[in-house]
Design a protein around this motif. Structure first.
Motif, PDB file in Angstrom:
ATOM      1  N   ILE A 187       7.774   9.201  -6.934  1.00  0.00           N
ATOM      2  CA  ILE A 187       8.010   7.903  -6.077  1.00  0.00           C
ATOM      3  C   ILE A 187       6.922   7.328  -5.708  1.00  0.00           C
ATOM      4  O   ILE A 187       5.745   8.319  -5.594  1.00  0.00           O
ATOM      5  N   SER A 188       6.059   6.630  -6.553  1.00  0.00           N
ATOM      6  CA  SER A 188       4.742   6.054  -6.740  1.00  0.00           C
ATOM      7  C   SER A 188       4.441   4.899  -6.119  1.00  0.00           C
ATOM      8  O   SER A 188       4.900   4.188  -4.653  1.00  0.00           O
ATOM      9  N   ASN A 189       3.166   5.452  -5.507  1.00  0.00           N
ATOM     10  CA  ASN A 189       2.245   4.832  -4.448  1.00  0.00           C
ATOM     11  C   ASN A 189       1.492   4.104  -4.669  1.00  0.00           C
ATOM     12  O   ASN A 189       1.018   3.068  -4.018  1.00  0.00           O
ATOM     13  N   TYR A 192       4.553   0.877  -4.309  1.00  0.00           N
ATOM     14  CA  TYR A 192       4.958   0.669  -2.268  1.00  0.00           C
ATOM     15  C   TYR A 192       4.168   0.983  -1.773  1.00  0.00           C
ATOM     16  O   TYR A 192       3.166   1.699  -2.547  1.00  0.00           O
ATOM     17  N   LYS A 193       3.958   0.442  -1.055  1.00  0.00           N
ATOM     18  CA  LYS A 193       2.957   0.556   0.120  1.00  0.00           C
ATOM     19  C   LYS A 193       3.387   2.540   0.929  1.00  0.00           C
ATOM     20  O   LYS A 193       4.011   2.694   0.774  1.00  0.00           O
ATOM     21  N   PRO A 194       1.923   3.087   1.034  1.00  0.00           N
ATOM     22  CA  PRO A 194       2.155   4.658   1.263  1.00  0.00           C
ATOM     23  C   PRO A 194       3.468   4.984   2.445  1.00  0.00           C
ATOM     24  O   PRO A 194       3.889   5.574   1.877  1.00  0.00           O
ATOM     25  N   GLU A 198       6.084   7.437   1.181  1.00  0.00           N
ATOM     26  CA  GLU A 198       6.305   8.552   2.189  1.00  0.00           C
ATOM     27  C   GLU A 198       8.043   8.869   2.636  1.00  0.00           C
ATOM     28  O   GLU A 198       8.902   9.418   2.843  1.00  0.00           O
ATOM     29  N   ALA A 199       8.137   7.735   3.035  1.00  0.00           N
ATOM     30  CA  ALA A 199       9.608   7.466   3.785  1.00  0.00           C
ATOM     31  C   ALA A 199      10.569   7.107   2.642  1.00  0.00           C
ATOM     32  O   ALA A 199      11.104   7.995   2.968  1.00  0.00           O
ATOM     33  N   LYS A 220      17.909   6.749  -8.076  1.00  0.00           N
ATOM     34  CA  LYS A 220      18.699   6.393  -7.388  1.00  0.00           C
ATOM     35  C   LYS A 220      16.445   5.634  -6.549  1.00  0.00           C
ATOM     36  O   LYS A 220      16.339   5.066  -6.112  1.00  0.00           O
ATOM     37  N   TYR A 221      15.941   7.423  -6.825  1.00  0.00           N
ATOM     38  CA  TYR A 221      14.596   7.220  -6.406  1.00  0.00           C
ATOM     39  C   TYR A 221      13.226   7.266  -7.176  1.00  0.00           C
ATOM     40  O   TYR A 221      12.649   6.651  -7.023  1.00  0.00           O
TER      41      TYR A 221
END
Length: 340
Positions: A187-189, A192-194, A198-199, A220-221
């Motif tokens: 899951i890339s930071n 996405y926003k940090p 995390e969520a 999915k993720y």
């Protein structure tokens, strides 16, 4: 599909493409082969030879490259005829792969990070690819896969006792320094926003703990390019990853997942698919690899037997000077009438 089965299929398919006679009739050039209703022209054959050389040039050069090209060119006609016969067999069996073709193109779209299939088409055409021919090649490959699965693969069976016997006779072949076979969800930071990354990581872990299939959660993720392959990252040597990752992996049993591990690029969730102990592993650790080895040994001769029979039931013509090494008597006149 068994991994060895895929490798065998790819070796037979290559990326060759035979034009149906109806399409090629508009091109005025020398026809050097006919396989029932399909033809191969001099230009098509020479292109396949050039493609073969280009592929081999990625690994070899100089005299070694020339030797490899000469060696593998001997079976070029065999492979082209194999492909044509299997596609025609698929038509005889009314095999339809339209749905699979759409799925395959969508996988390519995702891997290429294109928003739509139309965008994928545009990107392909910008590199000089003929989109309709490209789709036709994929469709033919899918047809051949299904023909092999139905007529050959389904008849190759390997028992557990046979696998154990093979393992005992080839233990040294499975010796290793200690390996783990992993799949991942990344899951890339940067995407996405940090707090969002995390969520998403926490949500993915929660769904896995709730019983969701790892492959579904990957799709999915995961933001990695291997998402469509179930996140599989292959075999890794034990102990070479970062300490926090090594520690997390060491606690896993087969088919268990780690929690979300914070890394520089985001969050990583790992699944342990296989573990191979240092030295000679236990049979249970390499059972799938033993199965692949035996399956591959039995698949190859069965494939040639099947394809030889297809030749006997077909009309095949090769211009003088060309040889089909897959025939019963390579070099002889390969002309027979179907259903005589």
């Amino acid at each position: 599909m068994n991994r060895t089965f895929k490798i065998l299929a790819c070796a037979i398919f290559a990326t060759a493409f035979l034009a149906p006679a109806a399409r090629a009739a508009h091109v005025v050039e020398r026809i050097i082969a006919r396989v029932n209703g399909e033809i191969i022209t001099q230009r098509q054959f020479e292109k396949k030879k050039a493609d073969l050389r280009a592929d081999l040039a990625q690994q070899y050069s100089g005299p070694e490259l020339d030797a490899r090209v000469n060696d593998e060119s001997k079976h070029l006609w065999r492979n082209l005829i194999d492909q044509s016969l299997m596609v025609q067999k698929a038509k005889d069996e009314d095999i339809n792969v339209d749905t699979d073709l759409i799925k395959k193109l969508d996988q390519m779209r995702q891997q290429a990070k294109q928003p739509t299939i139309e965008d994928l088409q545009k990107a392909a055409e910008e590199t000089g690819i003929n989109w309709e021919d490209f789709k036709e090649q994929i469709r033919r490959q899918l047809l051949m896969q299904e023909v092999i699965s139905r007529n050959v693969g389904s008849r190759v069976v390997v028992s557990r006792e046979e696998m154990r016997k093979y393992y005992e006779q080839h233990k040294e072949d499975f010796k290793s320094e200690g390996m783990v076979h992993l799949a991942e969800i990344l899951i890339s930071n940067t995407k996405y926003k940090p707090e969002e990354a995390e969520a998403r990581a926490k949500a993915a872990v929660a769904e896995l703990k709730g019983g969701a299939k790892f492959s579904a959660i990957v799709k999915k993720y995961s933001d990695d390019s291997n998402a469509e392959q179930g996140g599989d990252i292959g075999l890794q040597k034990m102990g070479v990853a970062a300490p926090v990752i090594n520690a997390a992996i060491s606690k896993l049993d087969i088919n268990e997942n780690t929690d979300a591990i914070p890394i520089k690029s985001g969050y990583l969730i790992l699944r342990l698919l296989e573990r191979f102990s240092p030295g000679i592993p236990k049979f249970e650790e390499v059972e799938s690899r033993v199965n692949e080895a035996l399956y591959g040994q039995r698949m190859e001769p069965k494939m040639r037997e099947y394809l030889t029979q297809l030749r006997k039931d077909s009309y095949i013509f090769l211009a003088p000077g060309y040889v089909d090494t897959g025939a019963d008597t390579p070099g002889a006149a390969l002309v027979s009438e179907r259903n005589q």
